[in-house]
Design an enzyme around this catalytic site. Structure first.
Site, PDB file in Angstrom:
ATOM      1  N   ILE A  61     168.268  95.051  95.475  1.00 26.88           N
ATOM      2  CA  ILE A  61     168.644  93.809  95.397  1.00 26.88           C
ATOM      3  C   ILE A  61     167.983  93.162  93.754  1.00 26.88           C
ATOM      4  CG2 ILE A  61     167.844  91.342  96.195  1.00 26.88           C
ATOM      5  CD1 ILE A  61     167.834  92.588  98.884  1.00 26.88           C
TER       6      ILE A  61
ATOM      7  N   ASP B 203     158.965  96.572  87.322  1.00 22.85           N
ATOM      8  CA  ASP B 203     158.894  97.668  88.575  1.00 22.85           C
ATOM      9  C   ASP B 203     157.890  98.361  88.302  1.00 22.85           C
ATOM     10  OD1 ASP B 203     161.235  98.090  90.734  1.00 22.85           O
ATOM     11  OD2 ASP B 203     159.748  99.819  90.377  1.00 22.85           O
TER      12      ASP B 203
ATOM     13  N   SER C 255     162.237  87.677 104.620  1.00 22.91           N
ATOM     14  CA  SER C 255     163.224  88.246 105.144  1.00 22.91           C
ATOM     15  C   SER C 255     163.471  87.652 106.783  1.00 22.91           C
ATOM     16  CB  SER C 255     162.202  89.936 105.643  1.00 22.91           C
ATOM     17  OG  SER C 255     163.126  90.461 106.564  1.00 22.91           O
TER      18      SER C 255
ATOM     19  N   TYR D 238     155.004  93.824 108.676  1.00 20.84           N
ATOM     20  CA  TYR D 238     156.021  93.085 107.863  1.00 20.84           C
ATOM     21  C   TYR D 238     156.667  91.803 108.259  1.00 20.84           C
ATOM     22  CZ  TYR D 238     160.504  93.185 105.009  1.00 20.84           C
ATOM     23  OH  TYR D 238     161.614  93.030 104.329  1.00 20.84           O
TER      24      TYR D 238
ATOM     25  N   LYS E 229     155.951  88.530 105.947  1.00 17.39           N
ATOM     26  CA  LYS E 229     157.331  87.678 105.451  1.00 17.39           C
ATOM     27  C   LYS E 229     157.026  86.222 106.057  1.00 17.39           C
ATOM     28  CE  LYS E 229     159.236  90.508 102.785  1.00 17.39           C
ATOM     29  NZ  LYS E 229     159.074  90.337 101.395  1.00 17.39           N
TER      30      LYS E 229
ATOM     31  N   THR F 219     170.733  98.971 100.900  1.00 17.27           N
ATOM     32  CA  THR F 219     170.063  99.330  99.781  1.00 17.27           C
ATOM     33  C   THR F 219     169.491 100.894  99.692  1.00 17.27           C
ATOM     34  OG1 THR F 219     168.119  98.594 100.692  1.00 17.27           O
ATOM     35  CG2 THR F 219     169.514  97.093  99.389  1.00 17.27           C
TER      36      THR F 219
END
Length: 267
Positions: free
Chosen positions: A18, A37, A145, A158, A162, A193
């Site tokens: 993304i 990155d 997310s 997670y 998020k 991805t």
């Protein structure tokens, strides 16, 4: 092709998926793009693709969990382009092999998830904001997310981090709206991805496709186009919002996919 003409965008996690898609799409709309990155070769490839298409980029390596590294990333962007209009805090994730249910969760992974998702978003925004205020406004785009909206049997860290990103987004929007800085979040659903394909068995991927309202999973470009919209002046009256881009995963009853078989033929 000039929705972002002369705007300067900084995108973390731009080495693949993304993040890379968003960087390339923003460049195609006229933005000057700083890409960052932890994977140096990957982010350099993103910059190469942008430059080969006629854009202008700056590639940087960054550890978003390290404050000095984040500060250096923003400073380098300002040195190269002179301003900052758009920040995409895209880096995130957890290790699904140890981010399990509550009793089996690796607590070290929870601490890392907080740093990688929440602290990184806070730090990126903290260092970008003064430059956006100086420029007369800007747009911060945070990657949340659908995991932050629903419960799950795995990846308890997670989901929690998020959800925190969503609330952090709202607070930034409230606090800096008077300075014409907008802050919104995107909540992707299942997007094809490299990370998704590496972490999920094929039967789980197939199940995700089956439970979408749309009959396909998302592409990185689907999320990237949403980020372009949030970066552009087309969204100038939109702030503190969460755009859920999930193919309808979270809108329907869990029974809906199975109940389709109850419809009469030809519907």
């Amino acid at each position: 092709m000039d929705r972002l003409k002369e705007k300067v965008s900084l995108i973390t996690g731009a080495g693949s998926g993304i993040g890379r898609a968003a960087a390339r799409l923003m460049s195609a709309q006229g933005a000057l793009v700083a890409v960052a990155d932890r994977d140096q070769s990957a982010v350099q490839e993103t910059a190469r693709l942008i430059d080969a298409a006629g854009g202008r980029s700056l590639a940087m390596t960054v550890d978003v969990m390290d404050e000095d590294s984040v500060a250096d990333m923003v400073s380098a962007t300002i040195r190269e382009f002179g301003r900052l209009d758009v920040l995409c805090n895209h880096v995130g994730g957890t290790n699904p092999r140890v981010d399990l249910d509550l009793l089996r969760l690796d607590m070290a992974e929870f601490d890392r998830a907080v740093a990688l998702n929440v602290r990184s978003t806070l730090l990126g925004s903290r260092y970008a904001l003064p430059h956006m205020i100086q420029a007369g406004g800007g747009s911060i785009i945070n990657t949340a997310s659908v995991a932050g909206l629903v419960g799950d049997v795995l990846q308890i860290s997670y989901g929690a981090v998020k959800a925190a990103v969503i609330n952090l987004t709202k607070s930034i929007a409230v606090q800096y709206g008077p300075y014409r800085v907008r802050c919104n979040a995107v909540a992707p659903g299942a997007v094809v991805t490299p990370a998704l394909l590496a972490n999920l068995p094929q039967d789980v991927v197939d199940d995700l496709r089956r439970t979408n309202a749309l009959p396909y999973l998302g592409s990185p470009e689907d999320i990237g186009h949403t980020m372009v919209f949030l970066a552009s002046d087309e969204s100038r009256y939109l702030t503190g919002q969460l755009l859920v881009v999930d193919g309808g995963m979270t809108i329907q009853s869990p029974a809906a996919p199975g109940r389709r078989t109850m419809l009469p033929p030809g519907g």
